[in-house]
Design a protein around this motif. Structure first.
Motif, PDB file in Angstrom:
ATOM      1  N   CYS A   1      73.655  91.295   0.247  1.00 31.37           N
ATOM      2  CA  CYS A   1      72.973  90.726   1.412  1.00 31.37           C
ATOM      3  C   CYS A   1      73.401  89.287   1.641  1.00 31.37           C
ATOM      4  O   CYS A   1      73.749  88.900   2.753  1.00 31.37           O
TER       5      CYS A   1
ATOM      6  N   CYS B   1      67.864  92.939   9.746  1.00 35.29           N
ATOM      7  CA  CYS B   1      66.626  93.408   9.146  1.00 35.29           C
ATOM      8  C   CYS B   1      65.401  92.676   9.692  1.00 35.29           C
ATOM      9  O   CYS B   1      64.272  93.135   9.566  1.00 35.29           O
TER      10      CYS B   1
ATOM     11  N   CYS C   1      69.741  97.601   7.834  1.00 33.56           N
ATOM     12  CA  CYS C   1      70.843  96.751   7.378  1.00 33.56           C
ATOM     13  C   CYS C   1      72.170  97.507   7.542  1.00 33.56           C
ATOM     14  O   CYS C   1      72.308  98.631   7.061  1.00 33.56           O
TER      15      CYS C   1
HETATM   16  S1  SF4 Z   1      70.641  92.946   7.579  1.00 35.91           S
HETATM   17 FE1  SF4 Z   1      69.229  91.722   6.353  1.00 35.91          FE
HETATM   18  S2  SF4 Z   1      69.217  92.749   4.333  1.00 35.91           S
HETATM   19 FE2  SF4 Z   1      71.038  93.417   5.396  1.00 35.91          FE
HETATM   20  S3  SF4 Z   1      72.639  91.992   4.725  1.00 35.91           S
HETATM   21 FE3  SF4 Z   1      71.836  91.262   6.687  1.00 35.91          FE
HETATM   22  S4  SF4 Z   1      70.291  89.767   6.095  1.00 35.91           S
HETATM   23 FE4  SF4 Z   1      70.688  91.021   4.270  1.00 35.91          FE
END
Ligand code: SF4
Ligand code: SF4
Lengths: 477, 95
Positions: free
Chosen positions: A67, A75, A129
């Motif tokens: 992440c 997210c 994600c």
């Molecule tokens: S979507 Fe959220 S959980 Fe996934 S890598 Fe990006 S910041 Fe991290």
């Protein structure tokens, strides 16, 4: 790198091969590339004095860097906690970044333990994600926020850092073998089957029905509905010999040793009564039995686990159940997080609802519902009831725009906070098994919880039923 | 949307035995229909693969399809293939 043919090797050949761009792993790469000893460059690892923290970062660093090195925050807006708090320290991104900081020795568990309370473990962030949704299955490596949150909570507990409500909750669960879902009213082993009074269910056998603590002691209309639906379809099943809490909530709050002890008890008890198959009505138990127990027991866990709403959809399809009593309600369906997001189960509940005559169904698709949550999971209502209430209010707000009188859920743990939030908006919250039972002419009995019973009693819903959401016109037991 | 509505009891032994992988390229294999995976030999160093029960691979694959359908339904009036776009550019260049 794979070496397929006899090709030149040695330092010269390698130097030559490295002058050209190449894709690792391709079969026609020069064989000499196999000798290329790549190494990882980077700052020297910080030596962490606390052995527990060392072990923790060793285990979770890759999941967290996955992440941290992306950080695209898809997210963010699907996270129910973020939606109601806008607190940057309570986001999936922060939950991962903290682990990276701990690895660097910049943070200690005591600095951040309390932040990790703010997660319902709904799984929305993991699924939305891109590292899961677009590449997780390809690499067999996906975002693991729920596991990371559970692991940080466990590290906190193991380090003697407790959240006061969780500590009390788990102590009382340990003493009573069930969660203290009735507040100050004691619950105990002798009463775990009280919900089934008058249903004439055997104990043990090849197939048993496992009933979660909330349903067994608080929303007893749900297990009563399930049991009677299965009886009507001719499914043979019994109740557990000595049922303890599944242990899932303890695991979610970081009390892993307790969770494992409870799991061990349940598995041994199934063995003692010759049980091979467990029917599960609660999505949280379903997660415990299909994710936690397999991790604890590995191959030893040879019990078949069946989710009741999937079984019921099957029974309707096979013609073994035919809902025929019209239920005149205008409904929408709440996708429980642990079914929709964490397990990809969303079709069967809709199939069940579409088989019920009389319903007007304003559906919201399962992808839109990735950002919906009741706030009832992950121990949040125990430690931060005000956050659970805000998340439930948010969910009810969404239902209200559809001009429905009823929100149907399939998760007993969501139904208490949703009922409380729905009451102010005159939206009744009904369990899918309760409403199906009504349409099958079953007089369910039991309790729909404080709000549900009050609404049923005064005709708050449009069912006209006499409580338990099963006593409408055409009832026959 | 994907169809995975059949009854799927959870059985540990089943969940930990995916179908025999079939090679689809130098670096990828396929197991279930629509599930493609990197050749595991490329993830033996640095970042190791995680434990993936079958239901998880299938959940992610189905969710991706559902999400793409959802995106198209919400944001796209029409879907244009890359080859159509290239043909359009070429036609413009020729003009
Ligand atoms: S979507 Fe959220 S959980 Fe996934 S890598 Fe990006 S910041 Fe991290
Ligand atoms: S699991 Fe749910 S509540 Fe927890 S961080 Fe992810 S989206 Fe937020």
């Amino acid at each position: 790198m794979t070496q397929l043919d006899d090709q030149p090797s040695g330092p010269d050949a390698l130097a030559q091969a490295l002058t050209q761009p190449f894709t690792p792993g391709m079969r026609d790469n020069p064989a000499s590339l196999a000798e290329y000893d790549d190494e990882v460059a980077g700052p020297a690892p910080v030596s962490l004095p606390d052995p527990r923290t060392r072990e923790f970062v060793e285990e979770w660093r890759n999941a967290s860097y996955n992440c941290f090195s992306s950080g695209h925050k898809f997210c963010r807006e699907v996270c129910p906690v973020m939606q109601v708090t806008r607190n940057e320290s309570w986001t999936p991104t922060a939950f991962h970044a903290n682990v990276v900081a701990m690895e660097k020795g910049e943070l200690e568990i005591a600095d951040v333990a309390a932040d990790y309370v703010n997660c319902t473990q709904c799984g929305a962030c993991e699924l939305r994600c891109p590292n899961t949704l677009f590449t997780g299955d390809f690499y067999r490596f996906r975002t693991r926020t729920v596991d990371v949150v559970k692991a940080v909570r466990a590290l906190a507990v193991d380090s003697g850092i407790h959240q006061p409500q969780w500590q009390t909750w788990n102590r009382r669960t340990d003493e009573r073998t069930h969660e203290p879902v009735l507040g100050e009213t004691d619950i105990s082993q002798e009463h775990v089957r009280d919900w089934a009074d008058g249903l004439d269910l055997p104990i043990g056998g090849e197939t048993i029905l496992f009933v979660d603590c909330e349903a067994a002691f608080y929303r007893t209309a749900v297990p009563r509905a399930v049991a009677q639906i299965l009886q009507q379809a001719g499914v043979e099943f019994g109740l557990m010999g000595e049922q303890w809490c599944c242990g899932g909530p303890a695991a979610e709050m970081g009390y892993v040793d307790q969770a494992k002890r409870f799991a061990r008890h349940n598995l041994d008890n199934w063995r003692a009564t010759g049980t091979r198959r467990v029917l599960v009505l609660d999505p949280h138990d379903y997660i415990s039995f299909t994710e936690d127990y397999p991790k604890y027991f590995g191959e030893e866990f040879d019990i078949e686990v069946v989710l009741v709403v999937e079984l019921v959809a099957d029974l309707i399809r096979e013609g073994r159940l035919t809902p025929s009593v019209p239920v005149e309600r205008t409904i929408t369906y709440h996708d429980p997080c642990r079914l929709n997001k964490r397990k990809g189960i969303w079709q069967q509940p809709r199939e069940v609802l579409r088989s019920i005559p009389g319903l007007t169904f304003h559906d919201v698709d399962r992808v839109t519902q990735w950002s919906y949550c009741s706030g009832g999971g992950g121990g949040l209502p125990v430690e931060k009831p005000e956050l659970t209430a805000a998340i439930s209010a948010n969910r009810i707000e969404k239902a209200k725009t559809l001009e429905v009188d009823t929100l149907v859920s399939a998760c007993p743990w969501s139904e208490r906070p949703l009922s409380e939030a729905g009451d102010g908006e005159d939206i009744d919250v009904v369990d899918i098994h309760e409403i199906l039972a009504q349409s099958l002419g079953i007089e369910v009995g039991g309790s729909r919880g404080e709000v549900g019973d009050r609404r049923s009693g005064c005709g708050g819903g449009s069912c006209g039923g006499a409580g338990g959401c099963g006593g409408g016109e055409g009832s026959a037991s | 949307m994907s169809d995975d509505s059949r009854l799927r009891p959870y059985r540990y032994a089943e969940q930990t035995s995916p179908p025999e992988p079939q090679r689809v390229s130098d670096v990828a294999v396929t197991t279930f229909e629509h599930v493609f995976e990197v050749d595991p030999r490329l993830m033996e160093r640095h970042v190791l693969q995680q434990q993936f029960p079958n239901w998880d691979s299938l959940r992610i694959m189905s969710s991706r399809h559902d999400h793409l359908d959802w995106m198209h339904a919400h944001f796209a009036d029409s879907v244009v293939t890359g080859s159509e776009l290239l043909a359009e550019i070429e036609a413009e260049e020729d003009a």
